[in-house]
Design an enzyme around this catalytic site. Sequence first.
Site, PDB file in Angstrom:
ATOM      1  CG  ASP A  37      18.960  74.687 -19.461  1.00 61.87           C
ATOM      2  OD1 ASP A  37      19.099  75.191 -20.589  1.00 61.87           O
ATOM      3  OD2 ASP A  37      19.891  74.165 -18.832  1.00 61.87           O
ATOM      4  CG  HIS A  38      13.029  74.254 -23.072  1.00 62.14           C
ATOM      5  ND1 HIS A  38      11.975  73.778 -23.818  1.00 62.14           N
ATOM      6  CD2 HIS A  38      12.940  73.640 -21.873  1.00 62.14           C
ATOM      7  CE1 HIS A  38      11.271  72.918 -23.101  1.00 62.14           C
ATOM      8  NE2 HIS A  38      11.841  72.831 -21.916  1.00 62.14           N
ATOM      9  N   GLY A 106      15.492  64.977 -19.512  1.00 57.93           N
ATOM     10  CA  GLY A 106      15.418  65.732 -20.746  1.00 57.93           C
ATOM     11  C   GLY A 106      14.340  65.309 -21.724  1.00 57.93           C
ATOM     12  CD  GLU A 107      12.139  68.274 -21.932  1.00 61.89           C
ATOM     13  OE1 GLU A 107      12.920  69.062 -22.506  1.00 61.89           O
ATOM     14  OE2 GLU A 107      11.849  68.380 -20.726  1.00 61.89           O
ATOM     15  CG  ASN A 110      14.817  71.426 -25.106  1.00 59.71           C
ATOM     16  OD1 ASN A 110      14.569  72.415 -25.763  1.00 59.71           O
ATOM     17  ND2 ASN A 110      14.009  70.977 -24.154  1.00 59.71           N
ATOM     18  N   GLY A 174       7.710  58.844 -11.994  1.00 69.36           N
ATOM     19  CA  GLY A 174       7.287  57.485 -11.652  1.00 69.36           C
ATOM     20  C   GLY A 174       8.218  56.881 -10.618  1.00 69.36           C
TER      21      GLY A 174
END
Length: 322
Positions: A37-38, A106-107, A110, A174
Amino acid sequence: MVQIGYTLMSEQTPARQLVDYAAAAERIGFDYAVISDHYFPWVEEMGHSPYAWSVLGAVAQATTRLPLMTYVTCPIMRYHPAVVAQKAATMGVLSEGRFTLGLGAGENLNEHVIGKGWPAVDTRHRMFAEAVQIIRQLFSGDYITYQGEYYNVDSAKLYDLPDEQVPIGIAASGGRSARIAAEHGDVLVVNDPMPEVVTQFQAAGGEGKPVYGQLPIAYDRDAEVAEQRAHQLWRWAAVGGWKVMAELPGPVNFAAAAGSVRPEDVAQSVPCGNDVDAVVRAVRKFADAGYTHVALVQIGADQQQPFFEWAEKDLMPALRGL
């Protein structure tokens, strides 16, 4: 037995072809399908990025048995969590219970498009935990009013819900995110074989819950050609781990960060060519680390049909042995 999935890689594929590929994956016998989903592709050479939720609606009608999952949706900026809940519930209805909502923090790539900057990682984790709570509450079908540190919801209610509540998968890398996944999720999502994260997830309450991973491969009869294609389209994945990947703002930045990555560097983690045993060994690493599901990514849209033929004839029968 490990479930073998197929990745609808929207960053490299036009929307209509993604629907066709989902139908092919079902016909061949893949156990499930996930979709990215980008808003952007990772690098310009990939060339695509259609709206995943429109594609999912079409895929739900083009398939009949294939479980579907977002891999993954970010509910903290580009989408408000109340809207994510509505989209996921609708997909649960359209797919007749075949949909899992995969979520992640997220990133920048995007999320920056809405013009509100990119928060620090600790802030993103708090936003994410709050967003998941909102989505889970809305899945109950009750009216929800919520006032949090980052989000407000004013008397919201979902009117179209599937018979069974949509499962929530949560991406982790993590200990902290593994604990969030154990507390709020039904599924753990970790791309690479990371047994330490699986152990942390299980220790925090995730024992017995499914664990999803993802394996990129570059099928081609010519291994050298496959390696060059993997380098062209997948070199971004070797830029230094998620702490780097989450921060870069655009495809040009990923290309610059990957400037020193060589084809042989990519090939170390991406099986290239048509060696079935190499893919089986790679999937076995996930199985040995406690993963229950592994979704394959075929790198290169121009090789999807040959990949499907190879997968049906040679690869899937071999993977069933796991």
